[in-house]
Enzyme design. Sequence first.
Site, PDB file in Angstrom:
ATOM      1  N   ASN A  13      -9.414 -30.101  18.236  1.00 57.08           N
ATOM      2  CA  ASN A  13      -9.914 -28.836  18.807  1.00 57.08           C
ATOM      3  C   ASN A  13     -11.238 -29.202  19.466  1.00 57.08           C
ATOM      4  O   ASN A  13     -12.157 -29.657  18.769  1.00 57.08           O
ATOM      5  CB  ASN A  13     -10.085 -27.839  17.659  1.00 57.08           C
ATOM      6  CG  ASN A  13     -10.615 -26.476  18.049  1.00 57.08           C
ATOM      7  OD1 ASN A  13     -11.199 -25.810  17.209  1.00 57.08           O
ATOM      8  ND2 ASN A  13     -10.421 -26.042  19.284  1.00 57.08           N
ATOM      9  N   GLN A  47     -13.171 -24.570  23.639  1.00 55.89           N
ATOM     10  CA  GLN A  47     -14.325 -23.675  23.569  1.00 55.89           C
ATOM     11  C   GLN A  47     -15.570 -24.347  24.179  1.00 55.89           C
ATOM     12  O   GLN A  47     -15.756 -25.561  24.049  1.00 55.89           O
ATOM     13  CB  GLN A  47     -14.655 -23.288  22.113  1.00 55.89           C
ATOM     14  CG  GLN A  47     -13.776 -22.183  21.541  1.00 55.89           C
ATOM     15  CD  GLN A  47     -12.488 -22.666  20.900  1.00 55.89           C
ATOM     16  OE1 GLN A  47     -12.408 -23.816  20.419  1.00 55.89           O
ATOM     17  NE2 GLN A  47     -11.481 -21.815  20.911  1.00 55.89           N
ATOM     18  N   CYS A  74     -16.404 -20.112  15.053  1.00 56.18           N
ATOM     19  CA  CYS A  74     -15.550 -21.264  15.357  1.00 56.18           C
ATOM     20  C   CYS A  74     -15.793 -22.318  14.270  1.00 56.18           C
ATOM     21  O   CYS A  74     -16.847 -22.954  14.267  1.00 56.18           O
ATOM     22  CB  CYS A  74     -15.857 -21.841  16.733  1.00 56.18           C
ATOM     23  SG  CYS A  74     -14.770 -23.221  17.172  1.00 56.18           S
ATOM     24  N   ASN A 149     -14.221 -13.960  12.496  1.00 52.95           N
ATOM     25  CA  ASN A 149     -13.382 -13.582  13.639  1.00 52.95           C
ATOM     26  C   ASN A 149     -12.039 -13.114  13.081  1.00 52.95           C
ATOM     27  O   ASN A 149     -11.705 -13.367  11.944  1.00 52.95           O
ATOM     28  CB  ASN A 149     -13.239 -14.754  14.619  1.00 52.95           C
ATOM     29  CG  ASN A 149     -12.666 -16.004  13.952  1.00 52.95           C
ATOM     30  OD1 ASN A 149     -12.480 -16.068  12.739  1.00 52.95           O
ATOM     31  ND2 ASN A 149     -12.368 -17.015  14.754  1.00 52.95           N
ATOM     32  N   HIS A 151      -8.071 -12.710  12.234  1.00 54.55           N
ATOM     33  CA  HIS A 151      -6.870 -13.543  12.081  1.00 54.55           C
ATOM     34  C   HIS A 151      -5.730 -12.721  11.495  1.00 54.55           C
ATOM     35  O   HIS A 151      -5.954 -11.846  10.648  1.00 54.55           O
ATOM     36  CB  HIS A 151      -7.151 -14.723  11.142  1.00 54.55           C
ATOM     37  CG  HIS A 151      -8.015 -15.780  11.746  1.00 54.55           C
ATOM     38  ND1 HIS A 151      -7.513 -16.916  12.351  1.00 54.55           N
ATOM     39  CD2 HIS A 151      -9.366 -15.857  11.899  1.00 54.55           C
ATOM     40  CE1 HIS A 151      -8.506 -17.642  12.821  1.00 54.55           C
ATOM     41  NE2 HIS A 151      -9.639 -17.029  12.567  1.00 54.55           N
ATOM     42  N   GLU A 200      -4.602 -19.561  19.193  1.00 47.49           N
ATOM     43  CA  GLU A 200      -5.962 -19.032  19.170  1.00 47.49           C
ATOM     44  C   GLU A 200      -6.182 -17.969  20.245  1.00 47.49           C
ATOM     45  O   GLU A 200      -5.812 -18.147  21.413  1.00 47.49           O
ATOM     46  CB  GLU A 200      -6.980 -20.164  19.396  1.00 47.49           C
ATOM     47  CG  GLU A 200      -7.176 -21.063  18.210  1.00 47.49           C
ATOM     48  CD  GLU A 200      -8.471 -21.837  18.297  1.00 47.49           C
ATOM     49  OE1 GLU A 200      -9.420 -21.320  18.935  1.00 47.49           O
ATOM     50  OE2 GLU A 200      -8.542 -22.948  17.751  1.00 47.49           O
ATOM     51  N   CYS A 209      -7.570 -25.272  13.973  1.00 43.22           N
ATOM     52  CA  CYS A 209      -8.394 -24.050  14.006  1.00 43.22           C
ATOM     53  C   CYS A 209      -9.047 -23.918  12.630  1.00 43.22           C
ATOM     54  O   CYS A 209      -8.352 -23.660  11.644  1.00 43.22           O
ATOM     55  CB  CYS A 209      -7.527 -22.841  14.326  1.00 43.22           C
ATOM     56  SG  CYS A 209      -8.453 -21.288  14.386  1.00 43.22           S
ATOM     57  N   GLY A 212      -8.940 -20.479  11.289  1.00 41.08           N
ATOM     58  CA  GLY A 212      -7.539 -20.212  10.966  1.00 41.08           C
ATOM     59  C   GLY A 212      -7.159 -20.783   9.616  1.00 41.08           C
ATOM     60  O   GLY A 212      -6.419 -20.153   8.833  1.00 41.08           O
TER      61      GLY A 212
HETATM   62  N1  LIG Z   1     -10.283 -18.615  19.220  1.00 39.00           N
HETATM   63  C1  LIG Z   1     -11.234 -18.156  18.199  1.00 39.00           C
HETATM   64  C2  LIG Z   1     -12.571 -18.939  18.350  1.00 39.00           C
HETATM   65  C3  LIG Z   1     -12.412 -20.422  18.021  1.00 39.00           C
HETATM   66  C4  LIG Z   1     -11.875 -20.637  16.629  1.00 39.00           C
HETATM   67  C5  LIG Z   1     -11.359 -22.044  16.309  1.00 39.00           C
HETATM   68  N2  LIG Z   1     -11.470 -23.019  17.358  1.00 39.00           N
HETATM   69  C6  LIG Z   1     -11.951 -22.545  14.997  1.00 39.00           C
HETATM   70  O1  LIG Z   1     -12.071 -23.769  14.810  1.00 39.00           O
HETATM   71  O2  LIG Z   1     -12.238 -21.685  14.135  1.00 39.00           O
HETATM   72  C7  LIG Z   1     -11.490 -16.653  18.401  1.00 39.00           C
HETATM   73  O3  LIG Z   1     -11.292 -16.169  19.514  1.00 39.00           O
HETATM   74  O4  LIG Z   1     -11.884 -16.000  17.422  1.00 39.00           O
END
Ligand SMILES: N[C@H](CCC[C@H](N)C(=O)O)C(=O)O
Length: 271
Positions: A13, A47, A74, A149, A151, A200, A209, A212
Amino acid sequence: MRVDFTKMHGLGNDFVVIDQRARENVHMDRALAAALADRNTGIGCDQVILLEPSEVADFRMRIFNADGGEVEACGNASRAIALFHGSAARIETGGGLLEVTPGNGGAAVAMGRPRFGWEDIPLDYAMDTSEMPLSWDGLERPFAVNVGNPHAVFFVPAIEDVELGSLGPTIERDPVFPEGVNVGVASVASRDRISLRVWERGAGLTRACGTGACAAVVAAVERGLTDRIVTVALPGGELVISYDEDGQITMRGPASESFRGSFDPADYGAA
Ligand SMILES: N[C@H](CCC[C@H](N)C(=O)O)C(=O)O
């Protein structure tokens, strides 16, 4: 004036990191973030990560998805930034304060506590977030959780059998998720091991992620499917997530620097 960046990744990532703690070299916005992230015409990443001064922590981390949207958290980038910074730090993010500790070729990150209320995810209307009474072409009854964020975690017998490339965007953009959602499909292998793939929000299918993985372990523990310390196997590699008795989530895993470079904002239509 050219702007320096560092290309980094956590289990594949990947990120373009721009350190603006000393001074602002470029004004980041949706258009510039998306242009930099473009793998055909830009630098290419999942990102774009901006470091800025903070009033409440050692520094602030801002996160822009490949579609340009600014988001709150993230996990993989948190470990990359810990490595970049080089020592333990408190980091301000849109999803709350993180404590990072670099070491062993990666970092440990205290991610804070999950939130489960429908308005915290957020969802468009009240429902049981532990098992949303909804389905999308056979993917059904996800666990919704906010770990900084949003999920939605679906438990399935075999993650490789799920057409996540087509179902992911449909679920991400469903109006029941007014701010969108990251979509995880997880299979529980044992009380301490899960396999996971994630579509994502704002970035699509990624090699890993971090948030995630945190969301999947919280969901599995809350559903009684695993113990509280779980290895999560993602396409890009493994993370170890613990979700302890008082609700604190800790993520441990690798992070790497790929290369350093610079870009001219004018090449991307920016000042
Ligand atoms: N796409 C995610 C942000 C990056 C999360 C991911 N790259 C991680 O390692 O947590 C969102 O829109 O909330």
